[in-house]
Design a protein around this motif. Sequence first.
Motif, PDB file in Angstrom:
ATOM      1  N   THR A 149       0.833  -1.206   0.000  1.00 35.17           N
ATOM      2  CA  THR A 149       0.000   0.000   0.000  1.00 35.17           C
ATOM      3  C   THR A 149       0.864   1.251   0.000  1.00 35.17           C
ATOM      4  O   THR A 149       0.602   2.199  -0.753  1.00 35.17           O
ATOM      5  N   TRP A 167     -17.720   1.997  -4.830  1.00 29.92           N
ATOM      6  CA  TRP A 167     -18.136   0.937  -3.913  1.00 29.92           C
ATOM      7  C   TRP A 167     -17.603  -0.418  -4.367  1.00 29.92           C
ATOM      8  O   TRP A 167     -17.221  -1.252  -3.536  1.00 29.92           O
ATOM      9  N   LEU A 193     -13.979  -0.519  -3.317  1.00 27.17           N
ATOM     10  CA  LEU A 193     -13.863  -0.766  -1.873  1.00 27.17           C
ATOM     11  C   LEU A 193     -14.199  -2.218  -1.529  1.00 27.17           C
ATOM     12  O   LEU A 193     -13.528  -2.834  -0.687  1.00 27.17           O
ATOM     13  N   GLY A 194     -15.218  -2.775  -2.160  1.00 26.70           N
ATOM     14  CA  GLY A 194     -15.564  -4.180  -1.936  1.00 26.70           C
ATOM     15  C   GLY A 194     -14.450  -5.114  -2.367  1.00 26.70           C
ATOM     16  O   GLY A 194     -14.121  -6.081  -1.674  1.00 26.70           O
ATOM     17  N   ALA A 209      -8.264  -7.962   1.311  1.00 23.69           N
ATOM     18  CA  ALA A 209      -7.719  -7.910   2.669  1.00 23.69           C
ATOM     19  C   ALA A 209      -8.111  -9.161   3.456  1.00 23.69           C
ATOM     20  O   ALA A 209      -7.273  -9.750   4.155  1.00 23.69           O
ATOM     21  N   VAL A 210      -9.360  -9.587   3.336  1.00 22.69           N
ATOM     22  CA  VAL A 210      -9.800 -10.799   4.032  1.00 22.69           C
ATOM     23  C   VAL A 210      -9.047 -12.013   3.487  1.00 22.69           C
ATOM     24  O   VAL A 210      -8.617 -12.898   4.244  1.00 22.69           O
ATOM     25  N   ALA A 245     -11.274  -4.345  -2.556  1.00 24.50           N
ATOM     26  CA  ALA A 245     -10.173  -4.176  -1.604  1.00 24.50           C
ATOM     27  C   ALA A 245     -10.449  -4.936  -0.310  1.00 24.50           C
ATOM     28  O   ALA A 245      -9.548  -5.568   0.258  1.00 24.50           O
ATOM     29  N   ALA A 246     -11.689  -4.891   0.170  1.00 28.30           N
ATOM     30  CA  ALA A 246     -12.045  -5.612   1.400  1.00 28.30           C
ATOM     31  C   ALA A 246     -11.897  -7.124   1.212  1.00 28.30           C
ATOM     32  O   ALA A 246     -11.364  -7.813   2.084  1.00 28.30           O
ATOM     33  N   CYS A 247     -12.337  -7.620   0.064  1.00 32.14           N
ATOM     34  CA  CYS A 247     -12.192  -9.057  -0.214  1.00 32.14           C
ATOM     35  C   CYS A 247     -10.720  -9.447  -0.281  1.00 32.14           C
ATOM     36  O   CYS A 247     -10.315 -10.500   0.227  1.00 32.14           O
TER      37      CYS A 247
END
Length: 143
Positions: free
Chosen positions: A3, A51, A54-55, A61-62, A57-59
């Motif tokens: 990042t 959105w 962001l979704g 990260a998980v 990126a969240a996936c």
Amino acid sequence: MSTALTVTYLLLSPYLATTGFGAYLGMELGNGGGEFGQALKFVTRHPSVGWDVLGFAACGAVGQLFIFYTLSNFSSLLLVTVTVTRKMLTMMLSVLWFGHRLSGMQWVGVGLVFGGVGAEGVIQRREKAAKERAKRASGKKAL
């Protein structure tokens, strides 16, 4: 770290584009705000994309958390096996879902991947059984 490097590049790219190094990298001088500026303009014009980003990126990260957990508690070989199996199953689902056809050599590749994963499982099972037999045999000798 990824990042930090990406953000640094995005913020410095408009300035790098005007240098010889930017020319060497093939950066365009015409996009004044750089890649980051263009991305922000696009997301401003199409807010729903923000959105989605962001979704995504969240996936990601998980997913990295699962990778870290697997490496912390199991072996890297298991991680590679899970990753390859997941990718191959995703590819096969895509082929079936969209009605594509695989050539003969592509089927050979699929067979090699799943055959390798299966062979790896058999080898690990045999090695584990051999270790347990050796452990039991050494326990009997101690008595």
